[in-house]
Scaffold this motif. Structure first.
Motif, mmCIF file in Angstrom:
data_model
loop_
_atom_site.group_PDB
_atom_site.id
_atom_site.type_symbol
_atom_site.label_atom_id
_atom_site.label_comp_id
_atom_site.label_asym_id
_atom_site.label_seq_id
_atom_site.Cartn_x
_atom_site.Cartn_y
_atom_site.Cartn_z
ATOM 1 N N VAL A 1 5.714 4.003 -11.059
ATOM 2 C CA VAL A 1 4.951 3.829 -9.830
ATOM 3 C C VAL A 1 5.849 3.043 -8.892
ATOM 4 N N ILE A 2 6.224 3.653 -7.760
ATOM 5 C CA ILE A 2 7.205 3.068 -6.862
ATOM 6 C C ILE A 2 6.512 2.621 -5.576
ATOM 7 N N PHE A 3 6.560 1.327 -5.328
ATOM 8 C CA PHE A 3 5.993 0.744 -4.118
ATOM 9 C C PHE A 3 7.122 0.430 -3.136
ATOM 10 N N GLY A 4 6.853 0.600 -1.850
ATOM 11 C CA GLY A 4 7.847 0.287 -0.825
ATOM 12 C C GLY A 4 7.278 -0.613 0.250
ATOM 13 N N PRO B 1 0.791 -1.237 0.000
ATOM 14 C CA PRO B 1 0.000 0.000 0.000
ATOM 15 C C PRO B 1 0.822 1.286 0.000
ATOM 16 N N HIS B 2 2.104 1.217 0.382
ATOM 17 C CA HIS B 2 2.951 2.410 0.378
ATOM 18 C C HIS B 2 3.442 2.657 -1.052
ATOM 19 N N VAL B 3 3.039 3.778 -1.640
ATOM 20 C CA VAL B 3 3.329 3.989 -3.061
ATOM 21 C C VAL B 3 3.382 5.480 -3.385
ATOM 22 N N PRO C 1 8.840 -3.450 3.721
ATOM 23 C CA PRO C 1 9.997 -3.769 4.563
ATOM 24 C C PRO C 1 11.103 -4.457 3.756
ATOM 25 N N GLY C 2 12.231 -3.763 3.619
ATOM 26 C CA GLY C 2 13.381 -4.352 2.950
ATOM 27 C C GLY C 2 13.263 -4.492 1.451
ATOM 28 N N GLN C 3 12.271 -3.827 0.801
ATOM 29 C CA GLN C 3 12.108 -4.015 -0.643
ATOM 30 C C GLN C 3 11.369 -2.836 -1.276
ATOM 31 N N THR C 4 11.589 -2.674 -2.565
ATOM 32 C CA THR C 4 10.797 -1.746 -3.378
ATOM 33 C C THR C 4 10.417 -2.453 -4.669
ATOM 34 N N LEU C 5 9.341 -1.997 -5.263
ATOM 35 C CA LEU C 5 8.901 -2.485 -6.570
ATOM 36 C C LEU C 5 8.601 -1.274 -7.428
ATOM 37 N N THR C 6 9.219 -1.198 -8.612
ATOM 38 C CA THR C 6 8.986 -0.086 -9.526
ATOM 39 C C THR C 6 8.361 -0.609 -10.818
ATOM 40 N N ILE C 7 7.232 -0.035 -11.182
ATOM 41 C CA ILE C 7 6.583 -0.340 -12.450
ATOM 42 C C ILE C 7 6.692 0.911 -13.309
ATOM 43 N N ARG C 8 7.330 0.804 -14.470
ATOM 44 C CA ARG C 8 7.594 1.991 -15.286
ATOM 45 C C ARG C 8 7.172 1.759 -16.726
ATOM 46 N N HIS C 9 6.605 2.819 -17.307
ATOM 47 C CA HIS C 9 6.293 2.796 -18.729
ATOM 48 C C HIS C 9 6.884 4.034 -19.379
ATOM 49 N N ASP C 10 7.450 3.868 -20.570
ATOM 50 C CA ASP C 10 8.043 4.973 -21.328
ATOM 51 C C ASP C 10 7.462 5.012 -22.734
#
Length: 254
Positions: free
Chosen positions: A208-211, A136-138, A213-222
């Motif tokens: 879109v950057i999600f965070g 949910p942290h984004v 504990p100990g990790q991040t997930l980035t979903i990107r479109h160009d």
């Protein structure tokens, strides 16, 4: 043949629309409209300055509008009231405006509005909604060329709204209380922090950057070129002929 009128035809997106429609075997551009460039030519088509005159002279089936927030509502209202289906890529206008236009249009007319016509961008938004269920942290960072008329972008707003609908908790966005320059932590859209970057050399980009504990997930479109939007535009031109009322988002016809 689907007869198409393009408003904003002399702009970068408008020119791409004219090229894309012209290349399709089942559609043709019957009018190109741009009040600031009347008399010029786009892909061999003479640009006119008045949409109502163009509609009367060319009898189009579909309007495609990539203009500016201050012009799009009048264009769509003129077309829809004449029984013409509309495909709208101009952002920065409340959806309620298009709801009102669609409700006042003749029966069977479709007003199709999409914040982004790139299929990859639609997938990015879908993946972000899925991730928001678990992370949910984004925050959203959207980057566009320096002549874009609205901020945040329509894509960022649509992404934030989707995330808001998908996540079950809305965590705090720390740091806003300690800003040493107003706005450093970005804007809040549907409970999601959004940062807008405007620079020459960019086209349309979003991550879109999600965070967690100990990790991040980035979903990107160009979108590296405006041709990335054209398959979606062509798809929408065909789809509006089979729909009515207000339809929002390319995902509704994928």
């Amino acid at each position: 043949m689907i007869r198409v009128v393009v408003t904003g035809a002399s702009g970068k997106m408008g020119r791409e629309v004219v090229r894309a429609v012209t290349a399709e075997p089942d559609m043709t551009v019957v009018a190109a409209v741009d009040p600031l460039h009347a008399g010029e030519a786009v892909e061999g088509i003479r640009v006119t300055g008045d949409l109502r005159d163009a509609i009367e002279a060319s009898s189009p089936d579909v309007l495609v509008d990539f203009t500016r927030p201050e012009a799009v509502a009048a264009n769509v209202r003129a077309a829809a009231s004449s029984g013409i289906d509309c495909v709208v890529g101009t952002t920065g206008v409340p959806i309620a405006t298009f709801e009102e236009i669609a409700e006042g249009a003749p029966e069977g007319v479709c007003v199709f509005v999409a914040p982004n016509f790139a299929i990859g961008a639609v997938l990015m938004m879908r993946f972000a909604r899925e991730a928001a269920r678990y992370l949910p942290h984004v925050e959203i960072v959207e980057l566009h060329h320096d002549r874009k008329a609205d901020a945040p972008s329509g894509t960022a707003i649509r992404t934030a709204e989707g995330i808001s609908q998908a996540r079950t908790v809305v965590p705090a966005a720390p740091g806003r209380e300690s800003e040493v320059a107003d706005g450093a932590r970005g804007a809040v859209v549907a409970g999601v922090t959004v940062h807008s970057v405007r620079l020459p050399g960019l086209v349309a980009h979003q991550e879109v950057i999600f965070g967690g504990p100990g990790q991040t997930l980035t979903i990107r479109h160009d979108s590296l070129d405006r041709t990335s939007f054209m398959p979606g535009v062509v798809m929408a031109i065909r789809a509006v002929r089979e729909r009515s009322g207000l339809v929002v988002g390319l995902e509704e016809i994928l």
